[in-house]
Design an enzyme around this catalytic site. Structure first.
Site, PDB file in Angstrom:
ATOM      1  N   LYS A 175       5.758   0.450   8.839  1.00  0.00           N
ATOM      2  CA  LYS A 175       5.340   1.602   9.681  1.00  0.00           C
ATOM      3  C   LYS A 175       6.803   2.162  10.336  1.00  0.00           C
ATOM      4  O   LYS A 175       7.764   1.673  10.447  1.00  0.00           O
ATOM      5  CB  LYS A 175       4.467   1.711  10.392  1.00  0.00           C
ATOM      6  CG  LYS A 175       3.433   1.321  10.560  1.00  0.00           C
ATOM      7  CD  LYS A 175       2.537   1.971   8.889  1.00  0.00           C
ATOM      8  CE  LYS A 175       0.748   1.958   9.352  1.00  0.00           C
ATOM      9  NZ  LYS A 175       0.322   1.972   7.587  1.00  0.00           N
ATOM     10  N   SER A 210       1.075   3.623   2.219  1.00  0.00           N
ATOM     11  CA  SER A 210       0.287   4.161   3.452  1.00  0.00           C
ATOM     12  C   SER A 210       2.438   4.522   4.129  1.00  0.00           C
ATOM     13  O   SER A 210       2.691   5.383   4.825  1.00  0.00           O
ATOM     14  CB  SER A 210       0.018   3.610   4.753  1.00  0.00           C
ATOM     15  OG  SER A 210       1.497   2.515   4.630  1.00  0.00           O
ATOM     16  N   SER A 245       0.801  -1.023  -0.364  1.00  0.00           N
ATOM     17  CA  SER A 245      -0.249   0.020  -0.084  1.00  0.00           C
ATOM     18  C   SER A 245       1.069   1.054   0.215  1.00  0.00           C
ATOM     19  O   SER A 245       2.560   0.840   0.296  1.00  0.00           O
ATOM     20  CB  SER A 245      -1.281   0.419   1.167  1.00  0.00           C
ATOM     21  OG  SER A 245      -0.057   0.431   2.346  1.00  0.00           O
TER      22      SER A 245
END
Length: 322
Positions: free
Chosen positions: A184, A129, A127
């Protein structure tokens, strides 16, 4: 054994197919461990049982041939064709298919299992992100030993390793669904108070330094977005902001230690509990992260992401990143 082996192989295929089709949640670490265990047992059986039996059978053929040659020689016949013997020996010594697909694959599966469990694990960015640091389609390597070695599947820690640092890009098992891996950036360490208000990050009351740079052009949306250099601890990296989106967190989950967080129209303030981390995506307005589903337990950490080893759409992406 051929029938039992066919059932075992069908079980692996069925598991993988059900996982691929979404009929069940798969666990690749468990699948690889089981494949290593099963093929290892076949490899041991091949080395200490089946191969010695085939060699004994081949030796028996040789003895029979020698006796036949001796009998013929006694009759004055010395010219004997050994072609049939050679073919028979090859057939006797050859591994049957059910050993080719088990014991024969064990060395390769073992190497993959050890490398993936204790050294490096490949990961594909699914993705946006982590834009602009990582793009969709980047194939990255995750260092499995930086934060200490863990036993696969049960995740028991074997060594301590280095402490997680603010700014590290980590892969971890997604707390609401541990069978899924997420990536992340670590923003808050245990004991930190992390505030993200008005799209500005503050840690323990100190604003994180940011410097505006040229806008980022996102080819997936064909739009420009504000881009900043952010100094998080000693890690200098880039983040992306979508000024059109509001700063408040909409749709936060119920999660453990949610009482440590305070939500308002500007964003969220959280106190990171011991043994946990607060993580965020570099694409701050397009990231499902700790603001929504809470903290990452230390036991969920898979490793530290550090290198893009391939992007088939853009070979210039290959290299290390912050």
């Amino acid at each position: 054994m051929p029938f039992l082996t066919a059932i075992i192989l069908a079980g692996f295929v069925g598991y993988g197919g059900a996982w691929y089709l979404g009929a069940m949640e798969g666990n690749f670490a468990l699948l690889l461990f089981m494949a290593t265990l099963v093929t290892g047992l076949y490899w041991l059986a091949e080395r200490f049982i089946f191969l010695p039996r085939r060699r004994a059978a081949a030796q028996a053929l040789q003895v029979q041939s020698d006796q036949r040659r001796a009998g013929l020689a006694a009759q004055g016949i010395t010219q004997v064709d050994d072609g049939e013997l050679s073919t028979a020996r090859e057939r006797v010594l050859a591994q049957p298919w059910w050993l080719d697909w088990t014991a024969g694959l064990f060395p390769v599966i073992l190497v993959v299992f050890l490398l993936r469990s204790f050294v490096f694990e490949p990961f594909k960015i699914p993705s946006g992100s982590m834009i602009p640091t990582l793009l969709v389609g980047d194939l990255i390597l995750v260092n499995k030993f930086t934060y200490g070695l863990k036993l696969p599947v049960i995740n028991t820690r074997l060594t301590e390793g280095d402490a997680v640092q603010r700014g590290d890009v980590v892969v971890f098992r997604y707390p609401p669904q541990p069978s899924v891996d997420y990536i992340k950036r670590v923003v808050g360490l245990p004991g930190d108070e992390v505030a993200y208000l008005g799209k500005r990050l503050t840690i323990n009351g100190q604003p994180v330094q940011t410097t505006a740079v040229s806008d980022f052009f996102d080819e997936s949306t064909m739009e420009y977005f504000k881009q900043f250099d952010e100094l998080l601890g000693v890690k200098n990296h880039r983040i992306m902001i979508d000024e059109r989106r509001p700063g408040f967190v909409a749709g936060a989950f119920d999660f453990k230690y949610k009482d440590n967080c305070r939500y308002n129209v500007e964003g969220v303030v959280c106190k990171v509990p011991e043994g946990h981390y607060f993580v965020m995506g570099d694409n701050r307005d397009n990231s499902l992260d700790s603001r929504f589903w809470g903290f990452v337990p230390d036991r969920n950490l898979v490793g530290k992401a550090f290198f893009v080893w391939m992007n088939f759409g853009d070979l210039k992406r290959i290299g290390s990143f912050n």
